[in-house]
Design an enzyme around this catalytic site. Sequence first.
Site, PDB file in Angstrom:
ATOM      1  N   GLY A   1      -9.569   7.179  -3.830  1.00  0.00           N
ATOM      2  CA  GLY A   1      -9.797   7.441  -2.414  1.00  0.00           C
ATOM      3  C   GLY A   1      -8.863   8.496  -1.864  1.00  0.00           C
ATOM      4  O   GLY A   1      -9.132   9.098  -0.825  1.00  0.00           O
TER       5      GLY A   1
ATOM      6  N   ALA B   1       3.898  21.665  -4.495  1.00  0.00           N
ATOM      7  CA  ALA B   1       3.416  20.402  -3.919  1.00  0.00           C
ATOM      8  C   ALA B   1       4.143  19.178  -4.475  1.00  0.00           C
ATOM      9  O   ALA B   1       4.496  19.116  -5.648  1.00  0.00           O
ATOM     10  CB  ALA B   1       1.915  20.258  -4.175  1.00  0.00           C
TER      11      ALA B   1
ATOM     12  N   VAL C   1       2.243  12.399  -1.377  1.00  0.00           N
ATOM     13  CA  VAL C   1       2.422  11.846  -0.031  1.00  0.00           C
ATOM     14  C   VAL C   1       1.583  10.584   0.198  1.00  0.00           C
ATOM     15  O   VAL C   1       1.619   9.994   1.268  1.00  0.00           O
ATOM     16  CB  VAL C   1       2.118  12.929   1.036  1.00  0.00           C
ATOM     17  N   GLY C   2       0.885  10.117  -0.831  1.00  0.00           N
ATOM     18  CA  GLY C   2      -0.054   9.004  -0.652  1.00  0.00           C
ATOM     19  C   GLY C   2       0.574   7.711  -0.160  1.00  0.00           C
ATOM     20  O   GLY C   2      -0.003   6.989   0.635  1.00  0.00           O
ATOM     21  N   GLU C   3       1.764   7.405  -0.648  1.00  0.00           N
ATOM     22  CA  GLU C   3       2.384   6.123  -0.286  1.00  0.00           C
ATOM     23  C   GLU C   3       3.264   6.225   0.947  1.00  0.00           C
ATOM     24  O   GLU C   3       3.403   5.267   1.707  1.00  0.00           O
ATOM     25  CB  GLU C   3       3.296   5.658  -1.422  1.00  0.00           C
TER      26      GLU C   3
END
Lengths: 779, 156
Positions: free
Chosen positions: A488, A735, A738-740
Site C-alpha cells: 500500500g 532518498a 518515511v513509511g513508519e
Amino acid sequence: MAGRVETTEPVGKSVPRIDAYEKVTGAVQYVDDIPFGPNLLYGKFVRSPYAHALIKSINTSKALALPGVKAVVTGKEVPNRIGLYLKDRFVFPLDRVRWIGEPVAGVIAINEEIAEEAAKLVEVEYEELPAVFDPREAIKPDAPLIHPDLGKYEVVPFIFPEPGTNISEHFKLRKGDVDSAWSQCAAIVEDDFFVPQIQHVPIEPHCAVARWDKDGTVTLWAASQSPFAQRDLIAQSLDIPHGNLRVIAPYVGGGFGGKAGVSIEANVVAMSRAVPGYPVKVRMTREEEFLGTNVRQSCAAHYKIGCDKDGNLLAYECQYYFGGGAYNEYGVNITRAAGYSCTGPYDVPNVKGDSYCVYTNTQVGSAMRGFGMPEIHWGLEQMMDRLAEKIGMDKAEFRRRNCVRPGDKILTGMTMPQVDLVKCIDLVTKAINWDKKDKPSAPHKKRGKGIAIMWKAPAMPPNPGSQAIVRFNEDASVNVFVGGQEIGQGTFTVMAQMAAETLGVPYEWVRITANPVDTKYSPYEWQTVASRLTWSMGNAVKAAAEDARQKILQVVAEYWKEDPKDLDIKNGVVVSYKSEREQSLKKMVVYGLPNENYEGWQGGPIVGSGKFMPTYVTGLDPETGQGTRAVVHYTVGAQAVDIEVDTETGQIEVLKIASAYDVGKAINPDLVMTQIEGGAVHGLSAAYEGFYFDERGKLINNSLVDYKIATVMDIPKEIHGDIVETPLEDGPWGARGVGEHVMVQTAPAIANAISDAVGVRINTLPLSAEKVYLAMMKK
Amino acid sequence: MLHEITLTVNGEQRTVAVKSHHTLLKVLREQLGITSPKIGCENGECGACTVLMNGKAVNSCLVLAVEADGAVIETVENLSKEGELHPLQQAFVEHNAIQCGFCTPGMIMSAKGLLDRNPHPTVDEVKEALAGNLCRCTGYIRIVDAVMDVAKKGDA
Ligand code: FES
Ligand code: FES
C-alpha cells in the site's frame, strides 16, 4: 504505448500509482481471492484457554472421528524451534502454552464449518501455571518464569537474553557520566509512562494457504511482507531445503508490520504436511486476528532528564520495559532499537539507557509501524515539553536547541548523517501558527497546541540485502523484477520511476514484475519492513537499470563505432552527443543490431541486474552500546497539532495536524504526502487504541466494535504536510524512507497540546475523554 | 439444506444452490467467483464487503444468500465499461485515494450507493455514507476528496 501520456525523467514527479487501475477495478487478487478449486481444504486452530499452562496431553481422536476431518497436527510433529533473532518458539507448542489464544493444534477438514466443529473436539489437558502480564511485574525475581529454557535458545550475536529471568534482551547505552551530570542541571524532570499493546488492524486479516507436494516441494501462499524471511525461517524449522520451499505473496491488504516475519504461516505449512497434495487454507477471523496474531508491544518507561539554565540538555536516563508477549523472537530487536535510539532525536552529552524486552503471558509483540519509536517517544516527547516549561523556554525553541544535527556524535558514538530536523520544526510551527493562540469555538472549550519531534533508523540486522533485475521486451517496455512487497505504501510506483529515470525511458514503459512476489522467480529481498525499500531496493533497482543501460550503450556504440561515453538514452532513444545519431530502443533491446551489410549481429536480449547491501554497520559494545556505526541512517520529522478540549466532557477534537519529514528526496511527492496523511490519522487513531484484558489475561476487546480504529468521522479538519529534502549520502537520488515515521509522535504531540489547553498531563495511553476529564477534576 | 436462488449479478442472471446459513458475501466469492467484496470481519463492522443490493449499499456479510433471491447485485467489477473507468474509479486514481486497496471496492460501492440517490452530497453526507467503511491506510482524506470531486462534476 502510443497515444498515452508519457512521463520522461519521472523521479521527483507525482506520477499516478502503478497499481491503481487494478485496485479500483477489483481485479487485484489478495491471497484469499486466489482460486484453489474443490480440492481446497480448510484449517482451524485449537487455541489455548490459559495464559500460562503445561500441556499434559492432547487427544485428537474425537476430532478425527468427525466426518470430513482430514488431520489434526500438534507440536510433536514439528519439534524444531523457529524465530528471527531468537529462536524461542515452536510452530505449535510442545509442552507449554504462554497466552490465551496461542494455537495448540491445527485441524484440517473439507470445509470451514467442519474444521471449526472439529477444533472444539480436540481435547487438551492442561496444568495451569501462574501467569504474568505486565512487564514491570515480569521482571521481579519471584515472577513466574515463562521461558525456563531461555539459555538454550539460538540467538543472533547482537541480542543479549538473561537466562533464569523473563528478560529476553537487555540493551545498555552508556555515554558520558550521567551520575555526575545531575548536579550541573538547573532543571530535572522524572516520571513514568505506559503504552499498552495495540494492534495493526489491517483490513485484510492474515490468510495463508500451503500445499506440501508428494515430491517434497512445498508452496506457501501468504499475505506477507516477508516472503523471503518466511522461506528462510520455515525452511529451517521444518527441515525443508530452501529451494524446495516456494513462498508466493501477492499484494498485501495492509501490513504495518503485522505481516512481517512469521505469524500463522509456519503453522499452515506444518499442517499441510499431513495432507500431501492438498492445498490447506487458514484465514483469521477478525476475532482471531486480535487474539492470535502479532501485536505492538506494551512499554513501561521511566525517564529522568536534566538541562542547564539555558535549556541545554545535560543528562538523560531511561529504563524501557517492553512487554514482549509470549515469544520475543522478533520483539527483542524492537527493544534493541529503542535502546540505541533511546534519547529520541536529541543530542545529550550524558546518557544512561536500559532497554529490556520482557516475556509476558500475552499476544506476541512484534514489528509494528515505528518499531519501538512510538512507544518511547510517547514519554520522552512529553518530558521534553515539561523540561522546557520548567526552564521557561518555548517548547519549539527547546527542541531546536537540542535536536540532533548532521555531524553530531550521537548517543552510540556514531556520526549523525545528513538530516535537517530544525527545518522540520520550523515548517510545522509555521503551518500551525505556533505563536498564536486561537479562540475556542465555545466558552466551555479550550484550545491548545502541541509539538513533538522524532527519529527512527531502519532497525534490522547489519546486512539485509536487496536484489533487482531489469529486462527489456521487444517494444522497449521494461519489466523490473523485485522481491519487495507492495503493501500500500506505493513502492512499485517508486521503483518504476527509478528504473525509468535511470534507463532513460518514460515511466509508462515500466512494469513491476512482483505481483506476486514468488521466491522461486523473484530477486531476493530481506523483508518489506523498516521503511527500507525506497532506499535499499531503490539502490538495487537503480544498479540493475544502470547495468542494463550500459549494456545497451555498449551495443549501440559498437554499432556506430563510437565511444559509449558520448552516448545517452533519452525518452527511449539512444542518442550520440558527438554524431547526433539516434537509435530507438525498440526491437534492438531484444534482437540486437546488425553489423554492416548484415555481416553478423551483435547484442541480444538486454537484462540488467543489481544488488544493494549496507556493508558499513558495525557491532556495538554490549556494556555501553558504543560503536562506530550503529545504524544505516535516521529519518527525522516533526508534528504539531492544534486541538480543542471540551472542559465539560474531556472530549478532544484534533483540528489540525501539521507534519514535516526529511525524506532526502521525494521520488514521488504526492505518494509521500499520502504517507504523511495516512500516518497522521493512524497516529491519531493509535493514541486511542489499547488492549484490555480480564484478570486471567483474556483479551476483552477482540472485535472492531470494542477495539475502535479511526473512521472517516474521526479525522482532523486539516492535515498539512511538508517535505524536506536533505539528501541521504547513499540513498537513490538522496532518498530515505518515511513509511513508519509519519505516525511515531502523533500521540505525544496531542498529549502536549492537551497540557497546553487544560494543563493536565496524561502519562498512560490510550487517551480517552474520560481520562482527560478525570485529570482535569483532580487538578 | 440447499436453496436455489436466482439473482442478477453485475447484469447477468445467475442461479445457484446455496446453504441457508451462507451469506451473500460467501456465495459471491466462493460460488460466483466475484472476489472484489472482501472479507474483513464478517460481522458488519468494516465495510470491506460492501455491494449494491437493489441499488442500496449493504454489507454483504450480513445478508443471507437466500435473502438475496431475486435481488439485483452490483459490485465494483461492473463499474468500468470498455476499458473506461467509472468517474468514481477515475477520481480514486487521480486523488491517490488508494493504498493497499483492500477497502477500495467497498469504499467505491458505498460512494456509488450515495451518489446514485444523492448526486450532489455535502462533505458531511459523504462522510456519513462512508462511516461504515474502514480504511487503515489512507487517513480517508483523499477518499472524501475523490467522492466530492465526482459529486461536484455531477457525472456519476
Ligand atoms: S466483512 Fe462485512 S462488514 Fe466486514
Ligand atoms: S487502502 Fe488499505 S485499507 Fe484502505
